[in-house]
Design an enzyme around this catalytic site. Structure first.
Site, PDB file in Angstrom:
ATOM      1  N   CYS A 119     -21.893  -0.534  13.303  1.00  0.00           N
ATOM      2  CA  CYS A 119     -22.593  -0.931  12.070  1.00  0.00           C
ATOM      3  C   CYS A 119     -22.966  -2.426  12.142  1.00  0.00           C
ATOM      4  CB  CYS A 119     -21.742  -0.646  10.828  1.00  0.00           C
ATOM      5  SG  CYS A 119     -20.353  -1.777  10.589  1.00  0.00           S
TER       6      CYS A 119
ATOM      7  N   HIS B 125       2.122   1.845  -3.436  1.00  0.00           N
ATOM      8  CA  HIS B 125       1.095   2.471  -4.294  1.00  0.00           C
ATOM      9  C   HIS B 125       1.052   3.983  -4.056  1.00  0.00           C
ATOM     10  CE1 HIS B 125      -0.698  -1.146  -5.904  1.00  0.00           C
ATOM     11  NE2 HIS B 125      -0.818  -1.659  -4.698  1.00  0.00           N
TER      12      HIS B 125
ATOM     13  N   THR C  61       0.837  -1.212   0.000  1.00  0.00           N
ATOM     14  CA  THR C  61       0.000   0.000   0.000  1.00  0.00           C
ATOM     15  C   THR C  61       0.869   1.258   0.000  1.00  0.00           C
ATOM     16  OG1 THR C  61      -1.711  -1.173   1.209  1.00  0.00           O
ATOM     17  CG2 THR C  61      -1.815   1.221   1.291  1.00  0.00           C
TER      18      THR C  61
HETATM   19 ZN   LIG Z   1       0.047  -3.289   5.142  1.00  0.00          ZN
HETATM   20 ZN   LIG Z   2     -18.567  -0.728  11.732  1.00  0.00          ZN
END
Ligand SMILES: [Zn+2]
Ligand SMILES: [Zn+2]
Length: 354
Positions: free
Chosen positions: A101, A47, A44
């Protein structure tokens, strides 16, 4: 304590990362301040460093401190934090989730719809200090060197991918043996896979896989990879494939050499849509596909801890480079070349020669 700190930050919407002095972050009541000792480099980060399409669309705030895989010492705790104390050595789950959530409430916080990520959505770990929610801190065994503790987060990705199905006594192919793939080889061997195949196109990475203990290392560019895997498995194919390359050709080959009724766990992220033969390679083969994102919170972390304690993992071989943070350009070019395992940047210590 000083008021300023060194960070490695993205400062412009283009290729690169630079040393930037920033204020040491303040913390709220539920957070802790961590003095970073080690921060490993993730795909990441590459990137974001190279500023590809993904990064351009994903990164909302610049300048931003990069990095998210860390180990460090707790130096300050918020008023409402009672689970940690000053001096604890911690790592961090990098997904900061909402807790309310549907997914968080049903034990699947790794797919929380309100996830924000360290070093992507907020300031990260390539810095002398980082503020994180206390609930995201993972308390470590301080006798383990920080360079190994810092790789627990990606190791968690490998564990989550490999343990998404039963692998004991099974043949397992790890496709793409970059840093997380290498860790997946190690995990599969440690938990009792019968034979582990490492498949890649990079000779350095295949050599590293061999060193870690892969039983069969295959360069996908040498001949017909599907046939070779079948030949090595009495024509049946492998029981499990862990797809970590994000490559469409590799995925289609894997669907061919996966055994009937097999399991495919996909962690690699293709950058574009891939055409696959659903009828013949999924339906009539009766296979199961698992999409893997992040780490189960916190089941995976306990598995990582247990695997490290077992002494069966080859962390010393997995971490191929331990560099001073000022050598970040070397780190990034090694990552881009593919000729490395895990690279760890060290903070808050003198530059040494090891
Ligand atoms: Zn990572
Ligand atoms: Zn959540």
């Amino acid at each position: 304590m000083d008021t300023k700190m060194i960070t490695l930050s993205k400062i412009e919407a283009k290729r690169g990362m630079e040393i930037l002095m920033k204020d040491i972050p303040s913390i709220n009541e539920d957070e802790i301040l961590v003095k970073v000792l080690a921060a490993s480099v993730c795909g990441t980060d590459v990137h974001i460093y190279t500023w590809d399409k993904w990064a351009e669309n994903r990164i909302k705030k610049i300048p931003q401190t990069m990095g998210h895989e860390l180990a460090g010492e707790v130096v300050k705790i918020g008023k409402r934090v009672n689970t940690l104390k000053i001096g604890d050595i911690v790592s961090a789950e990098t997904h900061i989730v909402c807790g309310v959530c549907e997914f968080c409430l049903t034990g699947r916080a790794h797919i929380c719809i309100n996830t924000s990520v360290l070093g992507v959505d907020r300031d990260g770990a390539f810095a002398q200090y980082i503020a994180i929610p206390a609930v995201n801190a993972w308390k470590n065994d301080p006798s383990i060197p920080p360079e190994y503790l810092s790789i627990q987060e990606p190791l968690g990705n490998a564990v989550h991918t490999v343990l998404a199905q039963d692998v004991i006594g099974k043949t397992v192919a790890i496709v793409g043996v970059g840093p997380i793939g290498i860790m997946a080889v190690d995990v599969a061997k440690a938990v009792g896979a019968s034979r582990v195949f490492a498949i890649d196109v990079n000779a350095y990475r295949l050599d590293l896989a061999k060193k870690i203990g892969a039983d069969v290392c295959l360069n996908a560019l040498d001949g017909d990879i599907v046939q070779r895997v079948k030949d090595l498995t009495d024509g049946a194919g492998v029981d499990v494939v862990c797809e970590m390359s994000g490559n469409g050709i590799a995925l289609n080959q894997a669907l061919e050499y996966l055994k009937l009724g097999g399991h495919l766990s996909i962690l690699g992220v293709p950058t574009k849509k891939i055409e696959i033969d659903v009828t013949n390679h999924i339906v009539f083969k009766g296979i199961t596909i698992h999409g893997i994102t992040g780490r189960k919170m916190y089941e995976t972390w306990f598995q990582v801890k247990g695997l490290i304690q077992s002494g069966k993992l080859h962390l010393k071989d997995i971490v191929t480079h331990k560099l001073h943070y000022s050598e970040y350009e070397k780190a990034m070019s090694l990552m881009e070349s593919g000729n490395c395992g895990k690279i760890v940047l060290m903070f808050n210590q003198e530059k040494s020669n090891d």
